[in-house]
Design a protein around this motif. Sequence first.
Motif, PDB file in Angstrom:
ATOM      1  N   LEU A   1     -18.661   1.855  -1.578  1.00  0.00           N
ATOM      2  CA  LEU A   1     -18.024   2.435  -2.024  1.00  0.00           C
ATOM      3  C   LEU A   1     -18.088   2.848  -3.284  1.00  0.00           C
ATOM      4  O   LEU A   1     -18.442   2.028  -3.827  1.00  0.00           O
ATOM      5  CB  LEU A   1     -16.975   1.572  -1.510  1.00  0.00           C
ATOM      6  N   THR A  53     -15.484   4.849  -6.269  1.00  0.00           N
ATOM      7  CA  THR A  53     -14.629   5.878  -6.417  1.00  0.00           C
ATOM      8  C   THR A  53     -14.754   6.544  -6.990  1.00  0.00           C
ATOM      9  O   THR A  53     -16.112   7.138  -8.259  1.00  0.00           O
ATOM     10  CB  THR A  53     -13.957   4.931  -6.748  1.00  0.00           C
ATOM     11  N   LEU A  55     -14.722   8.146  -2.752  1.00  0.00           N
ATOM     12  CA  LEU A  55     -13.315   7.935  -3.149  1.00  0.00           C
ATOM     13  C   LEU A  55     -12.680   9.018  -3.528  1.00  0.00           C
ATOM     14  O   LEU A  55     -13.674   8.542  -4.583  1.00  0.00           O
ATOM     15  CB  LEU A  55     -12.061   6.680  -3.069  1.00  0.00           C
ATOM     16  N   VAL A  79     -12.093   8.636   1.174  1.00  0.00           N
ATOM     17  CA  VAL A  79     -10.735   8.084   1.412  1.00  0.00           C
ATOM     18  C   VAL A  79     -10.087   9.174  -0.064  1.00  0.00           C
ATOM     19  O   VAL A  79     -10.802   9.204  -1.036  1.00  0.00           O
ATOM     20  CB  VAL A  79     -11.539   7.257   1.294  1.00  0.00           C
ATOM     21  N   LEU A 120      -7.285   8.825  -2.330  1.00  0.00           N
ATOM     22  CA  LEU A 120      -6.428   7.796  -2.918  1.00  0.00           C
ATOM     23  C   LEU A 120      -6.445   7.868  -4.512  1.00  0.00           C
ATOM     24  O   LEU A 120      -7.500   8.276  -5.169  1.00  0.00           O
ATOM     25  CB  LEU A 120      -6.873   6.706  -2.417  1.00  0.00           C
ATOM     26  N   LEU A 138      -5.650   5.997  -7.284  1.00  0.00           N
ATOM     27  CA  LEU A 138      -6.000   4.455  -7.588  1.00  0.00           C
ATOM     28  C   LEU A 138      -4.654   3.954  -8.928  1.00  0.00           C
ATOM     29  O   LEU A 138      -5.157   2.261  -8.719  1.00  0.00           O
ATOM     30  CB  LEU A 138      -7.327   3.845  -8.517  1.00  0.00           C
ATOM     31  N   ARG A 193      -4.053  -0.428   0.127  1.00  0.00           N
ATOM     32  CA  ARG A 193      -4.404   0.561   1.370  1.00  0.00           C
ATOM     33  C   ARG A 193      -5.458   1.047   0.942  1.00  0.00           C
ATOM     34  O   ARG A 193      -6.467   1.255   2.734  1.00  0.00           O
ATOM     35  CB  ARG A 193      -3.808   2.070   0.388  1.00  0.00           C
ATOM     36  N   LEU A 194      -6.622   0.700   0.339  1.00  0.00           N
ATOM     37  CA  LEU A 194      -8.148   0.555   0.873  1.00  0.00           C
ATOM     38  C   LEU A 194      -8.346  -0.140   1.341  1.00  0.00           C
ATOM     39  O   LEU A 194      -9.673  -0.224   1.993  1.00  0.00           O
ATOM     40  CB  LEU A 194      -9.232   0.825  -1.492  1.00  0.00           C
ATOM     41  N   HIS A 215      -8.360   0.178   4.697  1.00  0.00           N
ATOM     42  CA  HIS A 215      -9.280   0.942   4.873  1.00  0.00           C
ATOM     43  C   HIS A 215     -10.507   0.984   5.124  1.00  0.00           C
ATOM     44  O   HIS A 215     -11.293   0.389   6.802  1.00  0.00           O
ATOM     45  CB  HIS A 215      -9.240   2.346   4.820  1.00  0.00           C
ATOM     46  N   ILE A 239      -8.173  -3.645  -7.921  1.00  0.00           N
ATOM     47  CA  ILE A 239      -8.872  -3.688  -6.577  1.00  0.00           C
ATOM     48  C   ILE A 239     -10.649  -4.254  -6.124  1.00  0.00           C
ATOM     49  O   ILE A 239     -10.124  -5.126  -5.553  1.00  0.00           O
ATOM     50  CB  ILE A 239      -9.788  -3.108  -6.862  1.00  0.00           C
TER      51      ILE A 239
END
Length: 452
Positions: free
Chosen positions: A216, A218, A242, A263, A265, A267, A275-276, A279, A324
Amino acid sequence: MTDRYASFVQTGAGRALVKRLGLPDPPRLRRHTPGDPLVPGPVLLGSSAGGRIAEPAGKILTAAGVELADPVAAHDADRRFAALVYDASGITDSAGLRQLYDFFHPQARSLLPSGRVIVLGTPPAECGSPREATAQRALEGLTRSIGKEFGRGVTAQLVYVTREGDAGTPVSLESTLRFLLSGRSAYVSGQVVRVGTGTAVAPADWDRPLSGQVVLVTGAARGIGAALAKVLARDGAQVVALDIPAAGDELAAVANEIGGSAVQLDLTAPDAPTRLAEHLASRHGRVDVVVHNAGITRDKTLGRMDADRWDSVIDVNLSSQERINDVLLERDLIPAGGRIVSVSSIAGIAGNRGQTNYATSKAGVIGLVDSLSPVLRERGISLNAVAPGFIETRLTARIPLTIREAGRRMNSMAQGGLPVDVAETIGWLSWPASGAVSGNVVRVCGQSLLGA
């Protein structure tokens, strides 16, 4: 953004002017290209009396296809080396530091351009006596000074290797040696890296060290984040990119280019972590690497700063990372062997006028690494941070010219770094083979004159 000065000094007229006026001389850095050999020439490996790391380091280098120079070659004035690697772990008191002089003094001019210097030592906290700890701490002064003296794109690093990991040293140390010797570390110099006892898994293919990994990223739509997504995908990762909905078009372009997923979103939304997590759980079942790159600036001097500027920067740059992490860890979505890498900044180390909010958030990221990495180590998860210095992005392109030039030249490389330099460093910390590297804050700043 183009550094016109650095381009000019590579011309004949530019080189003549630099030499005559004593101006900054940015070298052409050796950066990584897939398929490159680890180093472009032989490596001279030396050791202090009683050093414990030279033997496993030599095995690592030989297995990696590196030519180890015959020690006799060290006395050949015409011989040039791609790297000097020295095991200083046998130095147990200040008198023993003379061995450093005896090894490096004759070789000060023997390195090829963009050569590498790596000193291996024992963490001072693990030393058997105050005198040994003193001598091992002294190694930092040596490597930082070499990084500033040798020039021509040469980098110098100190790697502390835990005694507790001696049984697994070849695997634990290999990723760090490969990174620091290669062109991936072009803009990293004067750093101290600690290799501990975490789980390190060597890849089947060192050209694709992230094969099979879900990563992932961000803030992936542009700048450092986009470079990150591309480097991690190149290294074999399945990248989940993301960013905020407003950057949706740019984010989709990045994801499509690398064959990853996008994605959209915010944050800072209250339900963003949940939600993350949902997913990632539904699409992948896990996330092997989390790279916290999303960040913003809202600059004003503290006396002129409104509360919204303060709150938004702290929330995006620091608090969102904590939220997160909490949810992903609570739901066991980061498995044992997972890695978390956060992006800090040199501003979090040295501070910066007009950026009290930003510097506070980035210093907080360093605090996150210091406080959480020992806890995560118990779960087999590593946590590290990178701290970029002056990196050539659209953001730095808007800085006034004089300040921009100062940022570029006030480091050992006399130039700004590129987004790929940050990405390569995060890539190394993301490798499964780097699982024993945890609790580190690595500056990607060309050895900036600012900060520690």
